[in-house]
Design a protein around this motif. Structure first.
Motif, mmCIF file in Angstrom:
data_model
loop_
_atom_site.group_PDB
_atom_site.id
_atom_site.type_symbol
_atom_site.label_atom_id
_atom_site.label_comp_id
_atom_site.label_asym_id
_atom_site.label_seq_id
_atom_site.Cartn_x
_atom_site.Cartn_y
_atom_site.Cartn_z
ATOM 1 N N ARG A 132 36.175 34.186 32.140
ATOM 2 C CA ARG A 132 36.000 35.517 32.706
ATOM 3 C C ARG A 132 34.605 36.050 32.399
ATOM 4 O O ARG A 132 33.952 35.599 31.470
ATOM 5 C CB ARG A 132 37.084 36.472 32.240
ATOM 6 N N ILE A 133 34.197 37.034 33.202
ATOM 7 C CA ILE A 133 32.871 37.634 33.103
ATOM 8 C C ILE A 133 33.036 39.141 32.954
ATOM 9 O O ILE A 133 33.801 39.762 33.700
ATOM 10 C CB ILE A 133 32.053 37.345 34.386
ATOM 11 N N ARG A 134 32.293 39.708 32.002
ATOM 12 C CA ARG A 134 32.341 41.165 31.831
ATOM 13 C C ARG A 134 31.609 41.830 32.990
ATOM 14 O O ARG A 134 30.515 41.434 33.365
ATOM 15 C CB ARG A 134 31.693 41.584 30.524
ATOM 16 N N ASP A 135 32.254 42.841 33.548
ATOM 17 C CA ASP A 135 31.649 43.629 34.623
ATOM 18 C C ASP A 135 31.944 45.089 34.307
ATOM 19 O O ASP A 135 33.051 45.569 34.547
ATOM 20 C CB ASP A 135 32.232 43.230 35.973
ATOM 21 N N GLY A 136 30.975 45.757 33.724
ATOM 22 C CA GLY A 136 31.199 47.137 33.290
ATOM 23 C C GLY A 136 32.166 47.147 32.119
ATOM 24 O O GLY A 136 31.964 46.448 31.126
ATOM 25 N N ASP A 137 33.234 47.896 32.254
ATOM 26 C CA ASP A 137 34.224 47.993 31.183
ATOM 27 C C ASP A 137 35.353 46.985 31.328
ATOM 28 O O ASP A 137 36.229 46.913 30.470
ATOM 29 C CB ASP A 137 34.825 49.403 31.139
ATOM 30 N N GLY A 138 35.354 46.199 32.402
ATOM 31 C CA GLY A 138 36.448 45.262 32.640
ATOM 32 C C GLY A 138 35.974 43.829 32.688
ATOM 33 O O GLY A 138 34.823 43.515 32.398
ATOM 34 N N TRP A 139 36.886 42.965 33.078
ATOM 35 C CA TRP A 139 36.611 41.535 33.157
ATOM 36 C C TRP A 139 36.968 41.017 34.531
ATOM 37 O O TRP A 139 37.990 41.401 35.107
ATOM 38 C CB TRP A 139 37.421 40.770 32.108
ATOM 39 N N ILE A 140 36.125 40.126 35.045
ATOM 40 C CA ILE A 140 36.380 39.439 36.314
ATOM 41 C C ILE A 140 36.960 38.077 35.975
ATOM 42 O O ILE A 140 36.352 37.294 35.242
ATOM 43 C CB ILE A 140 35.082 39.256 37.121
ATOM 44 N N HIS A 141 38.154 37.797 36.483
ATOM 45 C CA HIS A 141 38.759 36.474 36.365
ATOM 46 C C HIS A 141 38.562 35.767 37.692
ATOM 47 O O HIS A 141 38.843 36.340 38.738
ATOM 48 C CB HIS A 141 40.258 36.578 36.061
ATOM 49 N N LEU A 142 38.089 34.546 37.653
ATOM 50 C CA LEU A 142 37.865 33.806 38.896
ATOM 51 C C LEU A 142 39.186 33.225 39.381
ATOM 52 O O LEU A 142 39.889 32.549 38.631
ATOM 53 C CB LEU A 142 36.854 32.684 38.666
ATOM 54 N N ALA A 143 39.510 33.488 40.626
ATOM 55 C CA ALA A 143 40.751 32.984 41.217
ATOM 56 C C ALA A 143 40.527 31.567 41.726
ATOM 57 O O ALA A 143 39.743 31.352 42.655
ATOM 58 C CB ALA A 143 41.209 33.894 42.346
ATOM 59 N N LEU A 144 41.201 30.608 41.113
ATOM 60 C CA LEU A 144 41.048 29.208 41.517
ATOM 61 C C LEU A 144 41.474 28.985 42.961
ATOM 62 O O LEU A 144 40.969 28.090 43.629
ATOM 63 C CB LEU A 144 41.838 28.301 40.575
#
Length: 160
Positions: free
Chosen positions: A105-117
């Motif tokens: 996952r990657i931090r984006d602001g205050d949240g996290w982006i999970h990559l959808a396989l």
């Protein structure tokens, strides 16, 4: 080798060999996965320089299974900064480093982006069928990381 393969460059040939090995291994494992980063750019044909490494995203459970099956150490340390994975596996496939990132996952602001396989697209490259993050999503992946090389990558992907 197939289209997009330039074996005249030694680093490129090493990249191709490492990618072929990990694709075969992951195909045998049977779990969904996808290529990201500079290696994904190369497979998409955006950048013809040999990537310095190969980053592959898969689920945490798939990474745990593969680690146990192959006796690979998990190098994840909890992370701090913009990138985090529950598993970081580093199979020794030659001179090009390979990292399998479980639950990346990657931090984006205050949240996290999970990559959808499930969003992976399959690209035919060097006689391999390689699941990769789509081009339009690669720029979205690079920008939140906020490193100079990732800003350059985002610009390259956006211009293609």
């Amino acid at each position: 080798m197939g289209e997009g393969c330039n074996e005249n460059l030694t680093p490129h040939a090493e990249f191709v060999a490492a990618l072929e090995q990990i694709v075969r291994l992951l195909r045998c494992e049977g779990f969904p996965w996808m290529l990201i980063g500079g290696a994904a750019m190369a497979v998409h044909g955006v950048d013809d320089t040999a990537p310095a490494d190969i980053d592959i995203v898969l689920s945490g459970s798939a990474a745990a299974h593969i680690a146990a099956r192959h006796g690979w150490q998990n190098y994840a340390d909890g992370g701090s900064g913009p990138l985090r994975s529950d598993y970081i596996l580093r199979p020794d496939l030659g001179r090009v480093p390979v990292e399998l990132l479980g639950n990346f996952r990657i931090r984006d602001g205050d949240g996290w982006i999970h990559l959808a396989l499930a969003r992976a697209v399959t690209v035919s490259w060097c006689e391999q069928q390689v699941p990769v993050l789509p081009l339009n999503q690669l720029a979205q992946l690079f920008r939140p990381i906020r490193r100079e090389k990732d800003f350059r990558r985002a610009a390259l992907v956006s211009g293609s």
